[in-house]
Scaffold this motif. Structure first.
Motif, PDB file in Angstrom:
ATOM      1  N   ALA A 182      -6.335 -16.804 -12.524  1.00 38.90           N
ATOM      2  CA  ALA A 182      -7.061 -17.423 -11.587  1.00 38.90           C
ATOM      3  C   ALA A 182      -7.304 -16.552 -10.350  1.00 38.90           C
ATOM      4  O   ALA A 182      -8.373 -16.856  -9.598  1.00 38.90           O
ATOM      5  CB  ALA A 182      -6.487 -18.842 -11.098  1.00 38.90           C
ATOM      6  N   VAL A 183      -6.154 -15.745 -10.083  1.00 37.00           N
ATOM      7  CA  VAL A 183      -6.277 -15.004  -8.783  1.00 37.00           C
ATOM      8  C   VAL A 183      -6.479 -13.601  -9.106  1.00 37.00           C
ATOM      9  O   VAL A 183      -7.258 -12.899  -8.309  1.00 37.00           O
ATOM     10  CB  VAL A 183      -4.706 -15.038  -8.276  1.00 37.00           C
ATOM     11  CG1 VAL A 183      -4.712 -14.117  -6.687  1.00 37.00           C
ATOM     12  CG2 VAL A 183      -4.285 -16.294  -7.993  1.00 37.00           C
ATOM     13  N   LYS A 184      -6.005 -13.018 -10.249  1.00 34.87           N
ATOM     14  CA  LYS A 184      -6.471 -11.678 -10.832  1.00 34.87           C
ATOM     15  C   LYS A 184      -6.513 -11.682 -12.207  1.00 34.87           C
ATOM     16  O   LYS A 184      -5.729 -11.727 -13.107  1.00 34.87           O
ATOM     17  CB  LYS A 184      -5.212 -10.794 -10.325  1.00 34.87           C
ATOM     18  CG  LYS A 184      -5.167  -9.239 -10.463  1.00 34.87           C
ATOM     19  CD  LYS A 184      -5.948  -8.580  -9.174  1.00 34.87           C
ATOM     20  CE  LYS A 184      -6.056  -7.008  -9.357  1.00 34.87           C
ATOM     21  NZ  LYS A 184      -6.881  -6.619  -8.119  1.00 34.87           N
ATOM     22  N   PRO A 185      -7.753 -11.843 -12.657  1.00 37.09           N
ATOM     23  CA  PRO A 185      -8.142 -11.893 -13.998  1.00 37.09           C
ATOM     24  C   PRO A 185      -7.881 -10.788 -14.970  1.00 37.09           C
ATOM     25  O   PRO A 185      -7.487 -11.041 -16.275  1.00 37.09           O
ATOM     26  CB  PRO A 185      -9.950 -11.917 -14.066  1.00 37.09           C
ATOM     27  CG  PRO A 185     -10.053 -12.441 -12.609  1.00 37.09           C
ATOM     28  CD  PRO A 185      -9.038 -12.056 -11.807  1.00 37.09           C
ATOM     29  N   SER A 186      -7.386  -9.614 -14.545  1.00 34.36           N
ATOM     30  CA  SER A 186      -7.262  -8.334 -15.189  1.00 34.36           C
ATOM     31  C   SER A 186      -5.912  -8.460 -15.768  1.00 34.36           C
ATOM     32  O   SER A 186      -5.426  -7.585 -16.468  1.00 34.36           O
ATOM     33  CB  SER A 186      -7.503  -7.000 -14.365  1.00 34.36           C
ATOM     34  OG  SER A 186      -6.654  -7.178 -13.190  1.00 34.36           O
ATOM     35  N   VAL A 187      -4.735  -9.345 -14.961  1.00 32.17           N
ATOM     36  CA  VAL A 187      -3.424  -9.386 -15.381  1.00 32.17           C
ATOM     37  C   VAL A 187      -3.350  -9.341 -17.087  1.00 32.17           C
ATOM     38  O   VAL A 187      -4.007 -10.760 -17.491  1.00 32.17           O
ATOM     39  CB  VAL A 187      -2.827 -10.175 -14.642  1.00 32.17           C
ATOM     40  CG1 VAL A 187      -1.143 -10.442 -15.141  1.00 32.17           C
ATOM     41  CG2 VAL A 187      -2.505  -9.897 -13.303  1.00 32.17           C
ATOM     42  N   ASP A 188      -2.616  -8.976 -17.691  1.00 32.94           N
ATOM     43  CA  ASP A 188      -2.360  -8.983 -19.140  1.00 32.94           C
ATOM     44  C   ASP A 188      -1.248  -9.994 -19.311  1.00 32.94           C
ATOM     45  O   ASP A 188       0.098  -9.539 -18.777  1.00 32.94           O
ATOM     46  CB  ASP A 188      -2.108  -7.602 -19.742  1.00 32.94           C
ATOM     47  CG  ASP A 188      -1.878  -7.800 -21.380  1.00 32.94           C
ATOM     48  OD1 ASP A 188      -2.510  -8.773 -21.851  1.00 32.94           O
ATOM     49  OD2 ASP A 188      -1.468  -6.734 -21.840  1.00 32.94           O
ATOM     50  N   PRO A 213       0.811  -1.280  -0.119  1.00 33.70           N
ATOM     51  CA  PRO A 213       0.026   0.027   0.121  1.00 33.70           C
ATOM     52  C   PRO A 213       0.696   1.326   0.121  1.00 33.70           C
ATOM     53  O   PRO A 213       0.514   2.204  -0.565  1.00 33.70           O
ATOM     54  CB  PRO A 213      -0.676  -0.115   1.413  1.00 33.70           C
ATOM     55  CG  PRO A 213      -1.086  -1.634   1.520  1.00 33.70           C
ATOM     56  CD  PRO A 213       0.222  -2.154   1.017  1.00 33.70           C
ATOM     57  N   ILE A 214       1.970   1.307   0.788  1.00 33.60           N
ATOM     58  CA  ILE A 214       2.640   2.682   0.762  1.00 33.60           C
ATOM     59  C   ILE A 214       3.530   2.970  -0.508  1.00 33.60           C
ATOM     60  O   ILE A 214       3.885   4.007  -0.701  1.00 33.60           O
ATOM     61  CB  ILE A 214       3.640   2.442   2.155  1.00 33.60           C
ATOM     62  CG1 ILE A 214       4.128   3.882   2.613  1.00 33.60           C
ATOM     63  CG2 ILE A 214       4.792   1.523   1.871  1.00 33.60           C
ATOM     64  CD1 ILE A 214       4.780   3.904   3.843  1.00 33.60           C
ATOM     65  N   ALA A 265      -3.834  -7.647  -4.153  1.00 33.97           N
ATOM     66  CA  ALA A 265      -3.625  -6.338  -3.709  1.00 33.97           C
ATOM     67  C   ALA A 265      -3.318  -5.384  -4.501  1.00 33.97           C
ATOM     68  O   ALA A 265      -3.237  -4.059  -4.394  1.00 33.97           O
ATOM     69  CB  ALA A 265      -2.274  -6.244  -2.495  1.00 33.97           C
ATOM     70  N   LEU A 266      -3.102  -5.791  -5.697  1.00 32.86           N
ATOM     71  CA  LEU A 266      -2.761  -4.588  -6.878  1.00 32.86           C
ATOM     72  C   LEU A 266      -3.954  -3.771  -7.207  1.00 32.86           C
ATOM     73  O   LEU A 266      -5.363  -4.003  -7.012  1.00 32.86           O
ATOM     74  CB  LEU A 266      -2.623  -5.661  -8.169  1.00 32.86           C
ATOM     75  CG  LEU A 266      -1.410  -6.405  -8.294  1.00 32.86           C
ATOM     76  CD1 LEU A 266      -1.389  -7.255  -9.680  1.00 32.86           C
ATOM     77  CD2 LEU A 266      -0.123  -5.722  -7.787  1.00 32.86           C
ATOM     78  N   THR A 267      -3.541  -2.506  -7.237  1.00 33.24           N
ATOM     79  CA  THR A 267      -4.473  -1.587  -7.597  1.00 33.24           C
ATOM     80  C   THR A 267      -4.389  -0.686  -9.027  1.00 33.24           C
ATOM     81  O   THR A 267      -5.202   0.015  -9.377  1.00 33.24           O
ATOM     82  CB  THR A 267      -4.394  -0.471  -6.416  1.00 33.24           C
ATOM     83  OG1 THR A 267      -3.290  -0.057  -6.440  1.00 33.24           O
ATOM     84  CG2 THR A 267      -4.974  -1.036  -5.262  1.00 33.24           C
ATOM     85  N   GLY A 319       4.466 -14.132  -2.408  1.00 33.82           N
ATOM     86  CA  GLY A 319       3.698 -15.174  -2.912  1.00 33.82           C
ATOM     87  C   GLY A 319       2.817 -14.532  -3.841  1.00 33.82           C
ATOM     88  O   GLY A 319       2.056 -13.646  -3.573  1.00 33.82           O
ATOM     89  N   TYR A 320       2.398 -15.037  -4.985  1.00 32.45           N
ATOM     90  CA  TYR A 320       1.811 -14.468  -5.934  1.00 32.45           C
ATOM     91  C   TYR A 320       0.184 -14.619  -5.483  1.00 32.45           C
ATOM     92  O   TYR A 320      -0.617 -13.758  -5.978  1.00 32.45           O
ATOM     93  CB  TYR A 320       2.231 -15.059  -7.506  1.00 32.45           C
ATOM     94  CG  TYR A 320       1.493 -16.396  -7.573  1.00 32.45           C
ATOM     95  CD1 TYR A 320       0.120 -16.669  -8.364  1.00 32.45           C
ATOM     96  CD2 TYR A 320       1.835 -17.518  -7.188  1.00 32.45           C
ATOM     97  CE1 TYR A 320      -0.451 -17.736  -8.469  1.00 32.45           C
ATOM     98  CE2 TYR A 320       1.325 -18.821  -7.496  1.00 32.45           C
ATOM     99  CZ  TYR A 320       0.078 -18.782  -8.029  1.00 32.45           C
ATOM    100  OH  TYR A 320      -0.065 -20.088  -8.348  1.00 32.45           O
ATOM    101  N   ARG A 321       0.004 -15.726  -4.844  1.00 36.21           N
ATOM    102  CA  ARG A 321      -1.512 -15.411  -4.736  1.00 36.21           C
ATOM    103  C   ARG A 321      -1.819 -14.653  -3.249  1.00 36.21           C
ATOM    104  O   ARG A 321      -3.054 -14.045  -3.211  1.00 36.21           O
ATOM    105  CB  ARG A 321      -1.876 -16.975  -3.639  1.00 36.21           C
ATOM    106  CG  ARG A 321      -1.716 -18.126  -4.824  1.00 36.21           C
ATOM    107  CD  ARG A 321      -2.112 -19.342  -4.058  1.00 36.21           C
ATOM    108  NE  ARG A 321      -1.665 -20.639  -5.033  1.00 36.21           N
ATOM    109  CZ  ARG A 321      -0.671 -21.141  -4.968  1.00 36.21           C
ATOM    110  NH1 ARG A 321       0.347 -20.631  -4.517  1.00 36.21           N
ATOM    111  NH2 ARG A 321      -0.357 -22.358  -6.090  1.00 36.21           N
TER     112      ARG A 321
END
Length: 336
Positions: free
Chosen positions: A296-302, A176-177, A269-271, A262-264
């Motif tokens: 599978a964890v973050k569908p928006s990843v390209d 976050p920071i 937490a990505l914004t 760990g990628y999971r």
């Protein structure tokens, strides 16, 4: 009766001390296990061929919060400036002066103001193969961006990382920071953690971990004993007699810090937007599994794969260099 009770207590104490001594001996033996260096990995060593280092910028330095002077290289944009900037994090063993120069120079020629950092423990930054504490690399990066903001206060920055440096970039993007310091993150052949399905066995021969020592230090931390984290636990398949350029081993605390949590853990937490580039012929990673694993964890990843490119080729192969430099030059203002 009292004597019998006392003898019982003393017997329990004796066996308890014996058990503690046995456990201590086991931990000592595990920690003392020697780290074995793997043989040179030729695909990495040969990647330097064809890289033109005549345009390598001079080494510069900035002072981190602990007073240590850390190294970096600044690539001023050439041609038509894009109004975008990038901070590049090298892979394991490397520095700002290794083969990633092919890519960082290409980004600058496309108008992206680029800075390549010698991450602490590498190159001209601090003690080779070690850091002071887990979290120091994040502190250093915060200090570095603050240093850059003195001359580029409003420049949108993309964070680009390769291999282990890509794992660290993911860690940063999820913190976050720090996440708002960068409008976008680009991961190149990322190491997503020891339990990721994208890893080749033993990283294709690149890395050899001292498992007994790692397990002992982890067990001690769970018991509240944080010791010996300066000991080497990871050996890298660098060429003989290359220690002046490359880092052959990592301490336990550097290995833990120069990586994702760990990628999971980090992906949710990505914004800001995240793109992954992988080489279809990567000998250290199973690039074909990137999309399934991360989406599978973050569908928006390209996720983009480049045919005919191996692990180091992602920063040296002309086809990969052109595709990635163009991506950073045209999508670095926050576009997904």
């Amino acid at each position: 009766m009292a004597m019998r009770l006392l003898r019982g207590i003393l017997s329990l104490l004796k066996w308890g001390l014996c058990a503690i001594g046995a456990v201590a001996l086991i931990f000592t033996a595990m920690i003392a296990t020697p780290l074995q260096r793997p043989p040179e990995l030729r695909s990495v060593s040969d990647s330097v061929k064809g890289v033109d280092f005549s345009t390598l910028p001079a080494l510069e330095r900035f002072q981190a919060r602990d007073g240590t002077w850390l190294g970096f290289r600044h690539y001023a944009p050439s041609g038509q400036p894009t109004g975008r900037g990038a901070v590049f994090i090298h892979g394991s063993s490397g520095s700002s002066a290794t083969v990633n120069h092919a890519l960082t120079a290409a980004m600058a020629t496309r108008g992206v103001e680029t800075w390549a950092l010698d991450t602490r423990g590498h190159g001209a930054s601090g003690t080779r193969g070690d850091i002071g504490y887990v979290g120091q690399l994040e502190d250093d990066l915060v200090d570095f961006v603050a240093f850059l903001r003195r001359t580029a206060p409003d420049l949108p920055l993309t964070l680009v990382g390769h291999s282990a440096g890509a794992g660290f970039a993911l860690r940063v993007a999820a913190t976050p920071i720090m996440q708002d310091m960068f409008v976008r993150t680009v991961l190149l052949a990322p190491y997503l953690g020891y339990d990721a399905p994208t890893n080749q066995p033993n990283s294709g021969g690149w890395a050899n971990a001292d498992i007994p020592r790692l397990l002992a230090l982890r067990a001690l931390r769970k018991l509240g004993i944080d010791c010996c984290s300066e000991l080497p636990v990871l050996a890298l398949a660098v060429p003989p007699n290359s220690a002046k350029i490359l880092v052959p081993t990592y301490s336990e605390r550097l290995m833990r810090n120069f990586a994702t949590r760990g990628y999971r853990i980090d992906l949710p937490a990505l914004t800001h937007p995240l793109t992954i580039f992988g080489g279809a012929e990567d000998e250290m990673m199973i690039s074909s599994r990137y999309a399934e694993a991360v989406q599978a964890v973050k569908p928006s990843v390209d996720v983009k794969l480049i045919e005919g490119v191996n692990h180091m080729g992602i920063v040296t192969n002309p086809k990969a260099v052109s595709a990635i430099a163009e991506d950073v030059a045209t999508r670095g203002a926050g576009q997904s």
